[in-house]
Design a protein around this motif. Structure first.
Motif, PDB file in Angstrom:
ATOM      1  N   CYS A  28       0.827  -1.212   0.000  1.00  0.00           N
ATOM      2  CA  CYS A  28       0.000   0.000   0.000  1.00  0.00           C
ATOM      3  C   CYS A  28       0.860   1.259   0.000  1.00  0.00           C
ATOM      4  O   CYS A  28       0.483   2.262  -0.606  1.00  0.00           O
ATOM      5  CB  CYS A  28      -0.960  -0.013   1.180  1.00  0.00           C
ATOM      6  N   GLN A  29       2.014   1.215   0.659  1.00  0.00           N
ATOM      7  CA  GLN A  29       2.938   2.355   0.580  1.00  0.00           C
ATOM      8  C   GLN A  29       3.425   2.517  -0.854  1.00  0.00           C
ATOM      9  O   GLN A  29       3.531   3.631  -1.367  1.00  0.00           O
ATOM     10  CB  GLN A  29       4.121   2.171   1.522  1.00  0.00           C
ATOM     11  N   GLY A  30       3.697   1.411  -1.523  1.00  0.00           N
ATOM     12  CA  GLY A  30       4.073   1.464  -2.933  1.00  0.00           C
ATOM     13  C   GLY A  30       2.969   2.068  -3.783  1.00  0.00           C
ATOM     14  O   GLY A  30       3.240   2.861  -4.696  1.00  0.00           O
ATOM     15  N   LEU A  31       1.734   1.723  -3.482  1.00  0.00           N
ATOM     16  CA  LEU A  31       0.592   2.298  -4.186  1.00  0.00           C
ATOM     17  C   LEU A  31       0.566   3.813  -4.001  1.00  0.00           C
ATOM     18  O   LEU A  31       0.384   4.563  -4.966  1.00  0.00           O
ATOM     19  CB  LEU A  31      -0.716   1.666  -3.696  1.00  0.00           C
ATOM     20  N   LEU A  32       0.757   4.272  -2.780  1.00  0.00           N
ATOM     21  CA  LEU A  32       0.814   5.714  -2.525  1.00  0.00           C
ATOM     22  C   LEU A  32       1.960   6.376  -3.291  1.00  0.00           C
ATOM     23  O   LEU A  32       1.816   7.479  -3.800  1.00  0.00           O
ATOM     24  CB  LEU A  32       0.997   5.987  -1.029  1.00  0.00           C
ATOM     25  N   ASN A  33       3.091   5.685  -3.364  1.00  0.00           N
ATOM     26  CA  ASN A  33       4.244   6.226  -4.081  1.00  0.00           C
ATOM     27  C   ASN A  33       3.964   6.387  -5.569  1.00  0.00           C
ATOM     28  O   ASN A  33       4.336   7.384  -6.178  1.00  0.00           O
ATOM     29  CB  ASN A  33       5.466   5.311  -3.930  1.00  0.00           C
ATOM     30  N   VAL A  34       3.320   5.391  -6.152  1.00  0.00           N
ATOM     31  CA  VAL A  34       3.126   5.354  -7.605  1.00  0.00           C
ATOM     32  C   VAL A  34       1.851   6.069  -8.038  1.00  0.00           C
ATOM     33  O   VAL A  34       1.827   6.730  -9.076  1.00  0.00           O
ATOM     34  CB  VAL A  34       3.121   3.886  -8.103  1.00  0.00           C
ATOM     35  N   HIS A  35       0.787   5.908  -7.265  1.00  0.00           N
ATOM     36  CA  HIS A  35      -0.522   6.488  -7.612  1.00  0.00           C
ATOM     37  C   HIS A  35      -1.062   7.286  -6.423  1.00  0.00           C
ATOM     38  O   HIS A  35      -1.993   6.836  -5.742  1.00  0.00           O
ATOM     39  CB  HIS A  35      -1.530   5.392  -7.974  1.00  0.00           C
ATOM     40  N   PRO A  36      -0.529   8.468  -6.155  1.00  0.00           N
ATOM     41  CA  PRO A  36      -0.974   9.225  -4.978  1.00  0.00           C
ATOM     42  C   PRO A  36      -2.443   9.644  -5.032  1.00  0.00           C
ATOM     43  O   PRO A  36      -3.009  10.010  -4.007  1.00  0.00           O
ATOM     44  CB  PRO A  36      -0.045  10.441  -4.948  1.00  0.00           C
ATOM     45  N   GLN A  37      -3.069   9.558  -6.196  1.00  0.00           N
ATOM     46  CA  GLN A  37      -4.492   9.886  -6.345  1.00  0.00           C
ATOM     47  C   GLN A  37      -5.278   8.647  -6.791  1.00  0.00           C
ATOM     48  O   GLN A  37      -6.219   8.756  -7.568  1.00  0.00           O
ATOM     49  CB  GLN A  37      -4.671  11.010  -7.384  1.00  0.00           C
ATOM     50  N   ALA A  38      -4.911   7.482  -6.304  1.00  0.00           N
ATOM     51  CA  ALA A  38      -5.521   6.231  -6.771  1.00  0.00           C
ATOM     52  C   ALA A  38      -7.034   6.232  -6.618  1.00  0.00           C
ATOM     53  O   ALA A  38      -7.575   6.699  -5.618  1.00  0.00           O
ATOM     54  CB  ALA A  38      -4.928   5.047  -6.012  1.00  0.00           C
ATOM     55  N   ASP A  39      -7.695   5.686  -7.635  1.00  0.00           N
ATOM     56  CA  ASP A  39      -9.143   5.533  -7.571  1.00  0.00           C
ATOM     57  C   ASP A  39      -9.476   4.126  -7.051  1.00  0.00           C
ATOM     58  O   ASP A  39      -8.588   3.302  -6.816  1.00  0.00           O
ATOM     59  CB  ASP A  39      -9.776   5.793  -8.941  1.00  0.00           C
ATOM     60  N   GLU A  40     -10.752   3.876  -6.896  1.00  0.00           N
ATOM     61  CA  GLU A  40     -11.238   2.602  -6.340  1.00  0.00           C
ATOM     62  C   GLU A  40     -10.719   1.395  -7.128  1.00  0.00           C
ATOM     63  O   GLU A  40     -10.291   0.404  -6.552  1.00  0.00           O
ATOM     64  CB  GLU A  40     -12.770   2.619  -6.343  1.00  0.00           C
ATOM     65  N   GLU A  41     -10.750   1.474  -8.444  1.00  0.00           N
ATOM     66  CA  GLU A  41     -10.302   0.355  -9.284  1.00  0.00           C
ATOM     67  C   GLU A  41      -8.804   0.107  -9.124  1.00  0.00           C
ATOM     68  O   GLU A  41      -8.363  -1.042  -9.029  1.00  0.00           O
ATOM     69  CB  GLU A  41     -10.645   0.614 -10.761  1.00  0.00           C
ATOM     70  N   THR A  42      -8.015   1.158  -9.087  1.00  0.00           N
ATOM     71  CA  THR A  42      -6.573   1.007  -8.910  1.00  0.00           C
ATOM     72  C   THR A  42      -6.260   0.374  -7.559  1.00  0.00           C
ATOM     73  O   THR A  42      -5.415  -0.521  -7.463  1.00  0.00           O
ATOM     74  CB  THR A  42      -5.871   2.373  -9.047  1.00  0.00           C
ATOM     75  N   ILE A  43      -6.952   0.810  -6.527  1.00  0.00           N
ATOM     76  CA  ILE A  43      -6.774   0.223  -5.188  1.00  0.00           C
ATOM     77  C   ILE A  43      -7.098  -1.263  -5.235  1.00  0.00           C
ATOM     78  O   ILE A  43      -6.338  -2.098  -4.747  1.00  0.00           O
ATOM     79  CB  ILE A  43      -7.649   0.951  -4.149  1.00  0.00           C
ATOM     80  N   ARG A  44      -8.225  -1.616  -5.831  1.00  0.00           N
ATOM     81  CA  ARG A  44      -8.641  -3.018  -5.906  1.00  0.00           C
ATOM     82  C   ARG A  44      -7.589  -3.868  -6.614  1.00  0.00           C
ATOM     83  O   ARG A  44      -7.209  -4.935  -6.133  1.00  0.00           O
ATOM     84  CB  ARG A  44      -9.993  -3.143  -6.626  1.00  0.00           C
ATOM     85  N   VAL A  45      -7.093  -3.385  -7.733  1.00  0.00           N
ATOM     86  CA  VAL A  45      -6.099  -4.135  -8.506  1.00  0.00           C
ATOM     87  C   VAL A  45      -4.816  -4.321  -7.697  1.00  0.00           C
ATOM     88  O   VAL A  45      -4.245  -5.413  -7.658  1.00  0.00           O
ATOM     89  CB  VAL A  45      -5.821  -3.445  -9.867  1.00  0.00           C
ATOM     90  N   TRP A  46      -4.359  -3.265  -7.029  1.00  0.00           N
ATOM     91  CA  TRP A  46      -3.121  -3.383  -6.249  1.00  0.00           C
ATOM     92  C   TRP A  46      -3.289  -4.342  -5.087  1.00  0.00           C
ATOM     93  O   TRP A  46      -2.360  -5.079  -4.747  1.00  0.00           O
ATOM     94  CB  TRP A  46      -2.664  -2.008  -5.756  1.00  0.00           C
ATOM     95  N   LEU A  47      -4.449  -4.353  -4.453  1.00  0.00           N
ATOM     96  CA  LEU A  47      -4.657  -5.251  -3.318  1.00  0.00           C
ATOM     97  C   LEU A  47      -4.719  -6.715  -3.744  1.00  0.00           C
ATOM     98  O   LEU A  47      -4.497  -7.605  -2.923  1.00  0.00           O
ATOM     99  CB  LEU A  47      -5.924  -4.869  -2.548  1.00  0.00           C
ATOM    100  N   GLU A  48      -4.980  -6.975  -5.019  1.00  0.00           N
ATOM    101  CA  GLU A  48      -5.027  -8.355  -5.506  1.00  0.00           C
ATOM    102  C   GLU A  48      -3.672  -9.053  -5.455  1.00  0.00           C
ATOM    103  O   GLU A  48      -3.600 -10.274  -5.533  1.00  0.00           O
ATOM    104  CB  GLU A  48      -5.546  -8.396  -6.949  1.00  0.00           C
ATOM    105  N   SER A  49      -2.597  -8.302  -5.313  1.00  0.00           N
ATOM    106  CA  SER A  49      -1.267  -8.918  -5.323  1.00  0.00           C
ATOM    107  C   SER A  49      -0.872  -9.509  -3.976  1.00  0.00           C
ATOM    108  O   SER A  49       0.186 -10.110  -3.863  1.00  0.00           O
ATOM    109  CB  SER A  49      -0.217  -7.903  -5.771  1.00  0.00           C
TER     110      SER A  49
END
Length: 166
Positions: free
Chosen positions: A113-134
């Motif tokens: 999730c820190q990586g998600l914040l680093n790469v997509h600081p404005q992540a939307d719901e779909e981006t969050i869902r995809v990242w959590l799948e890993s």
């Protein structure tokens, strides 16, 4: 076994902001170097084939499954483990939303999730869902985890989260 397989080589890389030096075999996996040689046991061994995400670390700001990376590949890179994220916004959100049960998967989720914040600081719901799948949680804390991560990206009102939590 050739002498190359058993030879130890000095390597140096940055871990949680500190220069660390170790001697490793060419075939040593970064996860086990972090745990066994550097004492950073927050990253866990789960599947050892990149499926579960319990061993996730940040390499130059991106989440990487450390069970899939050779230690020698870390030379010259910036590594951040869960120990380097103590008291981070992500960790605080996981605590606030009680986003853990047994806690085994939690370090990997927090680092991812820190990586998600680093790469997509404005992540939307779909981006969050995809990242959590890993990452996999075997105790099914997914709703709490998802709520914690959504809150990291939610607009704030007077310093209070807009989402209510669980």
């Amino acid at each position: 076994m050739s002498s190359f397989d058993t030879a130890n080589y000095p390597v140096e890389f940055q871990v949680n902001g500190e220069t660390r030096s170790v001697r490793v075999r060419a075939a040593d996996i970064l996860l086990y170097t972090l745990r066994d040689k550097l004492g950073l046991t927050g990253s866990k061994s789960g599947c050892d084939n990149g499926d579960c995400g319990t061993c996730t670390i940040l390499v130059n700001g991106l989440p990487i499954k450390s069970c899939l990376m050779l230690t020698v590949e870390a030379v010259g890179k910036q590594i951040v483990t869960i120990e380097g994220l103590m008291n981070s916004r992500v960790q605080d959100a996981f605590v606030q939303y009680q986003s853990l049960q047994c806690g085994y998967c939690t370090p990997g989720f927090i680092v991812n999730c820190q990586g998600l914040l680093n790469v997509h600081p404005q992540a939307d719901e779909e981006t969050i869902r995809v990242w959590l799948e890993s990452n996999i949680c075997r105790c099914t804390s997914y709703e709490e985890i998802h709520n914690a991560v959504k809150d990291l990206f939610a607009p704030k009102n007077d310093g209070k989260p807009l989402s209510s939590g669980s």
